[in-house]
Motif scaffolding. Sequence first.
Motif, PDB file in Angstrom:
ATOM      1  N   VAL A 285       1.479  11.240 -26.613  1.00 56.29           N
ATOM      2  CA  VAL A 285       1.773  12.459 -26.200  1.00 56.29           C
ATOM      3  C   VAL A 285       1.086  13.532 -27.143  1.00 56.29           C
ATOM      4  O   VAL A 285       0.683  14.600 -26.649  1.00 56.29           O
ATOM      5  CB  VAL A 285       3.275  12.511 -26.259  1.00 56.29           C
ATOM      6  N   ILE A 286       1.340  13.470 -28.296  1.00 57.06           N
ATOM      7  CA  ILE A 286       0.623  14.459 -29.088  1.00 57.06           C
ATOM      8  C   ILE A 286      -0.752  14.541 -29.107  1.00 57.06           C
ATOM      9  O   ILE A 286      -1.254  15.767 -29.067  1.00 57.06           O
ATOM     10  CB  ILE A 286       0.997  14.218 -30.883  1.00 57.06           C
ATOM     11  N   ARG A 287      -1.391  13.416 -29.020  1.00 60.32           N
ATOM     12  CA  ARG A 287      -2.907  13.704 -28.745  1.00 60.32           C
ATOM     13  C   ARG A 287      -3.143  14.272 -27.552  1.00 60.32           C
ATOM     14  O   ARG A 287      -4.193  15.113 -27.385  1.00 60.32           O
ATOM     15  CB  ARG A 287      -3.383  11.932 -28.471  1.00 60.32           C
ATOM     16  N   ASP A 288      -2.352  13.971 -26.119  1.00 59.50           N
ATOM     17  CA  ASP A 288      -2.826  14.841 -25.104  1.00 59.50           C
ATOM     18  C   ASP A 288      -2.338  16.297 -25.167  1.00 59.50           C
ATOM     19  O   ASP A 288      -3.046  17.065 -24.781  1.00 59.50           O
ATOM     20  CB  ASP A 288      -1.763  14.238 -24.072  1.00 59.50           C
ATOM     21  N   LEU A 289      -1.232  16.567 -26.130  1.00 60.37           N
ATOM     22  CA  LEU A 289      -1.124  17.896 -26.446  1.00 60.37           C
ATOM     23  C   LEU A 289      -2.064  18.666 -26.926  1.00 60.37           C
ATOM     24  O   LEU A 289      -2.576  19.886 -26.548  1.00 60.37           O
ATOM     25  CB  LEU A 289       0.254  18.096 -27.241  1.00 60.37           C
ATOM     26  N   ASP A 290      -2.800  17.932 -27.599  1.00 57.26           N
ATOM     27  CA  ASP A 290      -3.860  18.626 -28.609  1.00 57.26           C
ATOM     28  C   ASP A 290      -5.020  18.670 -27.588  1.00 57.26           C
ATOM     29  O   ASP A 290      -5.717  19.711 -27.575  1.00 57.26           O
ATOM     30  CB  ASP A 290      -4.377  17.539 -29.756  1.00 57.26           C
ATOM     31  N   GLU A 291      -5.218  17.647 -26.634  1.00 63.91           N
ATOM     32  CA  GLU A 291      -6.377  17.749 -25.979  1.00 63.91           C
ATOM     33  C   GLU A 291      -6.259  19.003 -24.763  1.00 63.91           C
ATOM     34  O   GLU A 291      -7.253  19.660 -24.727  1.00 63.91           O
ATOM     35  CB  GLU A 291      -6.426  16.630 -25.147  1.00 63.91           C
ATOM     36  N   PHE A 292      -4.836  19.193 -24.289  1.00 62.64           N
ATOM     37  CA  PHE A 292      -4.776  20.249 -23.430  1.00 62.64           C
ATOM     38  C   PHE A 292      -5.124  21.544 -23.897  1.00 62.64           C
ATOM     39  O   PHE A 292      -5.722  22.542 -23.442  1.00 62.64           O
ATOM     40  CB  PHE A 292      -3.433  20.330 -22.739  1.00 62.64           C
TER      41      PHE A 292
ATOM     42  N   ARG B  19       1.713  21.299 -34.057  1.00 58.43           N
ATOM     43  CA  ARG B  19       1.718  19.828 -34.312  1.00 58.43           C
ATOM     44  C   ARG B  19       2.593  19.127 -35.021  1.00 58.43           C
ATOM     45  O   ARG B  19       3.398  18.163 -34.792  1.00 58.43           O
ATOM     46  CB  ARG B  19       0.381  19.298 -34.661  1.00 58.43           C
TER      47      ARG B  19
ATOM     48  N   ARG C 218       2.675   9.275 -30.301  1.00 55.61           N
ATOM     49  CA  ARG C 218       1.047   9.712 -30.720  1.00 55.61           C
ATOM     50  C   ARG C 218       0.425  10.035 -29.493  1.00 55.61           C
ATOM     51  O   ARG C 218      -0.455  10.639 -29.657  1.00 55.61           O
ATOM     52  CB  ARG C 218       0.686   8.675 -31.541  1.00 55.61           C
TER      53      ARG C 218
ATOM     54  N   TYR D 140       4.440   9.437 -20.115  1.00 55.66           N
ATOM     55  CA  TYR D 140       4.273   8.425 -20.725  1.00 55.66           C
ATOM     56  C   TYR D 140       5.585   7.524 -20.817  1.00 55.66           C
ATOM     57  O   TYR D 140       5.617   6.201 -20.614  1.00 55.66           O
ATOM     58  CB  TYR D 140       3.998   8.665 -22.345  1.00 55.66           C
TER      59      TYR D 140
ATOM     60  N   ARG E 182     -11.558  13.338 -29.310  1.00 52.42           N
ATOM     61  CA  ARG E 182     -10.914  13.778 -30.180  1.00 52.42           C
ATOM     62  C   ARG E 182     -10.372  13.219 -31.209  1.00 52.42           C
ATOM     63  O   ARG E 182      -9.302  12.879 -31.881  1.00 52.42           O
ATOM     64  CB  ARG E 182      -9.864  14.974 -29.760  1.00 52.42           C
TER      65      ARG E 182
ATOM     66  N   ASN F 248       5.107  22.182 -22.811  1.00 52.57           N
ATOM     67  CA  ASN F 248       4.748  20.604 -22.626  1.00 52.57           C
ATOM     68  C   ASN F 248       5.485  20.006 -23.840  1.00 52.57           C
ATOM     69  O   ASN F 248       6.178  18.984 -23.411  1.00 52.57           O
ATOM     70  CB  ASN F 248       3.270  20.457 -22.557  1.00 52.57           C
TER      71      ASN F 248
ATOM     72  N   VAL G 238      -3.737  12.391 -19.676  1.00 53.15           N
ATOM     73  CA  VAL G 238      -4.237  13.930 -19.409  1.00 53.15           C
ATOM     74  C   VAL G 238      -4.587  13.635 -17.829  1.00 53.15           C
ATOM     75  O   VAL G 238      -4.445  14.713 -17.104  1.00 53.15           O
ATOM     76  CB  VAL G 238      -5.332  14.058 -20.237  1.00 53.15           C
TER      77      VAL G 238
END
Lengths: 110, 897
Positions: B25-32, B10, B23, A45, A69, B53, A25
């Motif tokens: 990438v998906i975590r980052d997508l959620d965070e954004f 998601r 995992r 990544y 999170r 994204n 991030v």
Amino acid sequence: MSHLGEFEQVILFSIVQLDSEACGVSIRDTIRERTGRAASSGSIYTTLGRMEERDLVTSTDSAPGSGGRGRPRKYYRVTPKGARALMAAYTMIRAMAGDVIPELTKLAES
Amino acid sequence: MRVVRPRLLRRIAGWLVRGPHARHVIRDLDEFFARDLERGVSVWTVRRRYIQNMLASAASTAGFGKRLRRGFGFSWLDFVVGARMLVRYPALTLIGGLGIAVAIAVGVVSFTFLYSTLYPTIPLEEGDRLVGLENWDVEVNNEARQAFHDYVEWRDSMTTVSEFAAFRPVGADLVGGRSTERIRIAQMTPSGFRMARVAPIRGRFLVDQDAAEGAPPVLVIGHAVWQSQFAGDLDVVGREIRVGRTPHTIVGVMPEGYGFPFAESYWAPLRIDLDAAPRGEGPAVYIFGRLAPGATPADAQAELAALGERAALAYPETHEKLRPRVHPYTYPLMDIQGIGFTEVGAFQMIVALILIVVAVNVAVLMYARTATRAGELAVRSALGASRRRLVTQLVTESLVLTLAAGAVGVGLAQVFVRQLNRLMEMDLGVSPPFWSNNSIPLAAWLYTAAMIVLTTLLIGALPTIRATGRGLRAGLGQLGGTTSMQFGRMWTVLIVAQVAITVSGLPAAMSMGWTVAGSVAAESAFAANELTSTRVSMQMDFPPRPAAEARATYDGPYRDLIANLIEQLQAEPDVTQVTLASRFPGHESTRSFEMEAATADTDDTQRFEARSNEVGLDFFAAFDAPVLEGREFAASDLAESSLAVLVNETFAQRLLGGRNPVGRRLRYVSRDPDAEEDQPWHEIVGTIADLHVNRADPDWVRPTIYHPLAVAEVGYPAQLIMRLPGDAIAAGSGEIAARFQQVTASVDPSLRLVGTQSIEQAGRQERLAVNLTLLAMGLVVASVLLLSAAGVYALMSFTVTNRRHEIGIRSALGGRPQFILRAIFARALRQLAMGVGVGVFLAVLLDGMAGGAVIGDKSLTLVPVTAVVLLMVGALAAFGPARRGLRVQPTDALRDE
């Protein structure tokens, strides 16, 4: 000496910049702030993974829950090999740019 | 507050993004996603960013293409085969492709227009955090913009909105550039410039001191006018120009593309003077702000509503019915506060239906094409190809067709979007907002992709699933020239439905096309090429004073000047007539009135609506409009005490059933019931022929009431209509306009003619719009007709191929051709007739339900004509296969056995 692509250099510079806070991030945010470029998380990544295989960066997983999170975060650091490669790439560009910047500016504005 | 989670997104991300880093990438997508929401970014923008994204991440993760291929089991060879099929079946490619392309184009244009209007991207730093704030008057259900006091209160007390600005657009004459012209100036609080965060390219932008009382008048200009009006003068800063009668100093130039807050090129400071404007009065302003860090639009709305309640209690006389609201930034500017997702979604669904109808038609053709390949499919199956593999192959072939058609459709859509923007610019006379562009937004591309997938499934999957079902191996028999595939009940229903839809929909489309085309072809009832209209503007002080004050100051001198100007223009050699009108014909305001009953023995009055205009004495002579009954206006009618009015022919026809209106009395009805008695009775003294001004829409001829207009009562700006010989205009309208401008300046330098153009020129703009509409409608109608014909053709061809054997045997046994044909085509013709019958029934039913508004007065002609045309199209489409059927040689047919 490892050859670095442009995006790899950008990512390595961001990791150095972020010091111990370099994760997916924050790297994306830094690239966006400094270059205006909206790189995708996937490409960041993938590039980090490739550089990790080449021993240019190392990663550590944070404990779940820390940093947000509930899922673990991966933090990256530049290895000495990565730092040397980045330094070499930057030196090469500086050497090539040399004294042609004024000429380049003139060409770009013409 | 409701927590928004990207559950569906998601899941999609989980499927699309794979590989060792998925995992993370998906975590980052959620965070954004969560972070953007916390920062108050709108849910739509957050979702859009997530999708962008996600898609980019999916494309950059390893093996995406391979996974896609494995998932669906297709090979790139299928695309090559699909491309070959396009060439091998050119009729299907052209007809089906055109139909899909047009339907996709219509869908994309509609989607782009709606999406760009509702969810625009503001090209400013943190543009998505800008909001519009306004008072909403719940009594009249409209905005109340006279809000100087509210602006100050909101600005000083709100914490969820951190930056505030207000602006109002003002018209003024600009003197001092290359040419003198009427311009629109944004009077804006200097805070607006700070909010936009865009630096000027020359000089500075406005600062708070510029809006202080007694500050010297200054102006900031945009890049485009810097180039056009000041020839890109590098020393433009400091130059003095006149706005109205007030000299202004240019202090800065903004960069190219900057038009904040709407489509501005000139900015002057707006001073918020609370003493000059009592609460609820003063100039109408647009108020906008930027959400404070961490605040959401909902937070701002809650805070503003609380302020509104407080104001309603404190100032009930002005604020009792006002409910302040927070909108997305563009909504108040575009006046679309009331439009929501539901309305737009419903409209877009209807548009998408066109594509589904077209796709069903193409599916019929695809099934027929697949039928001819039954042998090939059977062989592939016999060699070990699974049903899934066959379906994938055929669906991929369909995908090639829809992709090609989609590309053409998007191209068409781009042309249409560009033309639509051009038309809007011409029609509204203003530049499009600074955030608009001619490109198709990402969401519209996604919509197109979804449409392509849907079409592919409809035209590819449906026919192929049936074609590869039971009895596939029996297709081996087709190697001998026949097919075992059947046009079952599903296809019968489809063909009947397709013909019915065509018959029921075409009359309405033809009726519209007829009206539009007829209006273009129609000749004006007057000499449009000889008439020129213009408005006379006068330079006034800037910033303008309140309207009432200005009227008192300027009305007298202005009217004297107009009288003088008319005399001067009439003295010009080419000018045969100069007359006045408060509104240009076709643009009159509508008013309610009541009319005395026809007979004296009843005192009933009836209420009507009509357009109302004030016209000079020579007005009807200039338009060659003869008096049909009674008399024309006379000089005595200009007296203040005169209450004579004229009405047009349509008035007499529609409101009085053709009876003579002369002598009848009418009076306007005010919305305020107490004021009714004050309205005077007017007497109709004559009937005038209709003025067919708007040729694009003959319905613009509405019942109209004309009042006499004396120069001594003319409003601002006066509208002059001049008549010149047609050859004088043809010789050079630019020269004439320049000469008239000189004459006007000689009367008084502060007078100027604005918007001078011949009615013929105005008509040309209308015709462009009409032609574009006709083109779009023509394409849709042609596609539907072609597809219907193609569907019938496919059915007939299929029947012939299917019954080739039977034909041969019947011929061999000496069957007469007409009997053979009748037996073969009876079913197809029955379906055709059934479709026509259902279609006629639907057309009449729909028209009846809409009170005759769908087809209009031509339903008696158009419905049977459409039915006959479709039967003929069907017969023509059947002709080829019929001939082929009769040529089947018995020996050939039997040899295939």
